[in-house]
Design an enzyme around this catalytic site. Sequence first.
Site, PDB file in Angstrom:
ATOM      1  CG  ASP A   1      -2.175   0.818   0.996  1.00 38.93           C
ATOM      2  OD1 ASP A   1      -3.209   0.558   1.612  1.00 38.93           O
ATOM      3  OD2 ASP A   1      -2.106   1.752   0.170  1.00 38.93           O
TER       4      ASP A   1
HETATM    5  C1  GLC Z   1      -4.280   4.248  -0.075  1.00 40.74           C
HETATM    6  C2  GLC Z   1      -5.215   3.139   0.273  1.00 40.74           C
HETATM    7  C3  GLC Z   1      -5.384   2.099  -0.796  1.00 40.74           C
HETATM    8  C4  GLC Z   1      -5.241   2.741  -2.163  1.00 40.74           C
HETATM    9  C5  GLC Z   1      -3.804   3.241  -2.271  1.00 40.74           C
HETATM   10  C6  GLC Z   1      -3.526   3.914  -3.630  1.00 40.74           C
HETATM   11  O1  GLC Z   1      -3.567   4.713   1.011  1.00 40.74           O
HETATM   12  O2  GLC Z   1      -5.023   2.470   1.516  1.00 40.74           O
HETATM   13  O3  GLC Z   1      -6.676   1.511  -0.615  1.00 40.74           O
HETATM   14  O4  GLC Z   1      -5.515   1.800  -3.181  1.00 40.74           O
HETATM   15  O5  GLC Z   1      -3.479   4.173  -1.236  1.00 40.74           O
HETATM   16  O6  GLC Z   1      -4.271   5.087  -3.753  1.00 40.74           O
END
Ligand code: GLC
Length: 729
Positions: A262
């Site tokens: 993430d």
């Molecule tokens: C965020 C989220 C995730 C998302 C990623 C990219 O912090 O936790 O769900 O897909 O970043 O935007």
Amino acid sequence: MLGQKYRKQLLEQMTLREKAAEMSQLWGENPDGTLMGLRRGFQKSTHLMDNAGSFLGFNGAELVLEAQRLHMEASAHHIPLLFMTDVIHGYKTIFPSVLGIGTTWDPDLAEEMASVAAAEASVSGVHVTFSPMADLVRDARWGRVTESTGEDPYLNSLFTAAFTKGYQGDGIDKPFHIASCVKHFAGYGAAEGGRDYDSTQIGDYQFYNDYLPAFQSAIDAGCELVMPGFNALNGMPCTCNKNLLSDVLRKYLQFKGIVISDCTAIWELVPHGVCADNAEAAERSLNAGIDIEMVSSTFYENLEALVERGDVTMEQIDEAVERILLLKDKMGLFENPYKDTDPEKEKELHLCAAHRALARKAVAESAVLLKNQNQVLPLKKGEKIALIGPLSDSRELIDVWGLVNGEEKDCVTIREGLSDQNIICVPGCHQWNLREMDAVHPSDEALIAEALQAAETCDKIVLALGEHPSMSSEAGSRSDLSLPANQMELLHALYRTGKPIITILISGRPLVLGEIAEHSDAVLMAWFPGTEGGNGIADLLTGQCSPSGRLTMSMPRATGQAPIYYNHLPTGRPNDADKYESFKNGYIDIYPGPLYPFGYGLTYTTFDYSPVSLSADQVSAADDSSEEPLLLASITLTNTGTCEGTETVQLYIQDVAGTYSRPVRMLKDFRKVTLQPKESTVVSFSVTPDMLKYYIPGKGLTLEKGLFRVFIGSDANTTNGKEFTLNRK
Ligand code: GLC
């Protein structure tokens, strides 16, 4: 596809530094190509930019065509970029927030929405979406419940498969399809206190039975990527949790695709307190099984030294890079790096009439009618109503993730939707500042006076209240699930007029609605309805569509009940959901059950269920692998009202005495049935061994003999049940 031989040659030509860049995803936020990620304290390196494997959140046909062209020229081996972003309930045409898609109980519709989202995204250069979100959610204080389809493992599994199939279609190389990334693996929704990013403690029994099924379903449907959660799971952050990412994900769930961290989650291993520095964070996350690092740059900055020291191996790195090259090859990017990117197609597809029509239909299917006393709904054509409240003429109908690519300016407001259907709307108090959670502004009196004036001239009040998009989704946890005090003040003021009040709620989560329900004649929960929110809600209020939405998260009576969910264990002192008994499981100051249960929702008609009948009450299964139905469970459903309606007939099963304590009931099947007034039909369900199996730690999926109860009804509180015994041959 160019095939494995080509990819192997490429791999052999790449230096370790180039491989580290290929494993890095940069935050491509700025149209001029200067990357947000590179500016945010990164060591500015054009080598990283030129050889990065993928960009996050950088899309739009013109931008992608330019960025891909530059990249193909600049990168050492002309390896095309992957463009990834969050398309979780629509790209430009925004559908209801995912919790609202769950309340449609219509996986086929979800698949259709995902397919439309993929088409709109792919012509804007998107290759991968970070969806479906497979997190089981039981605590509405957690802002990200809005991104989940709810509290039931079985229903969530149907939806994660549907989303994955919708995005990927019959092949990610085919036009208008994109690769799907299921997230957040795993258990992120169990954050303590509902506080986002907080710790999660989940034992194997609950983890395998409740939290994994929806991921298994997305993986079985072929999703190409998995994203671990930010959370520490039983003390070990998912991002560096080798047991989770290698044993559970690769062996138990048989996942073969890419694991992408993430956003900045690898950096976060240091504040998590498991790594001393970024080098150790890179080492531990790679060793655990991360293939792509999102936004942080620990791989790029440390892998060479880590290989040098023998802390990670070239084999591990090659395995990760091979997975990334394979995905690019499967998408046909080596032959055509631009895939579906097309500015003309963008203009043609985005927000086109067919996509808006689907969004409008989804709104009507997702909103849940919680109350409708004295048939105050539906409104009649030409009826004059006072349309009041901060969301009555607002375009703030899209949740945070929908706003990544969707735009509020494209939304239809509730007022516009009602006016289009010949409802005369006298406006009042539209300009409320939703962001003030509790402050009562001096201007409120003026606004309330304006609202009361509007109410004076009408026989009915439609009041639109709710949350601002910033009050839910990521980092949107709330300690109090009631509406802001200033909105309650408006409701009370209107209640004192004695006129019927129809309250529409726009929200990213279940709210505490007791006081609202007491002071309203009708309550419609519309979630964040998206681009066609006003039209879909108007279709329901005027009876163009009959409400059919059903809750997929229990609505608490008080915030203090969270987490609250229907499929809980009985305990040794089970309490009745709707009454208080001393020395029983529950509270001394409130009934133990929810205000509105899982599966609940009204229509404009009424339905009658006959008692459950079973084709047998003694059954036996040949062995654990048998899939033969054990018996048929049936009811006769009758539309006892005066108009057509759609009922979601739900089948629940309780394992009365397992080796482990089993939930008081579990949803195992359902059927959406539309009947005309006075029409009846028999609804039958096959009860199969699979419905009775559960995961026993150390044994795996197990079928146990014994007494079971079958319930068939309109929500999780149904008592319409019958027993059968499973013997073993
Ligand atoms: C965020 C989220 C995730 C998302 C990623 C990219 O912090 O936790 O769900 O897909 O970043 O935007």
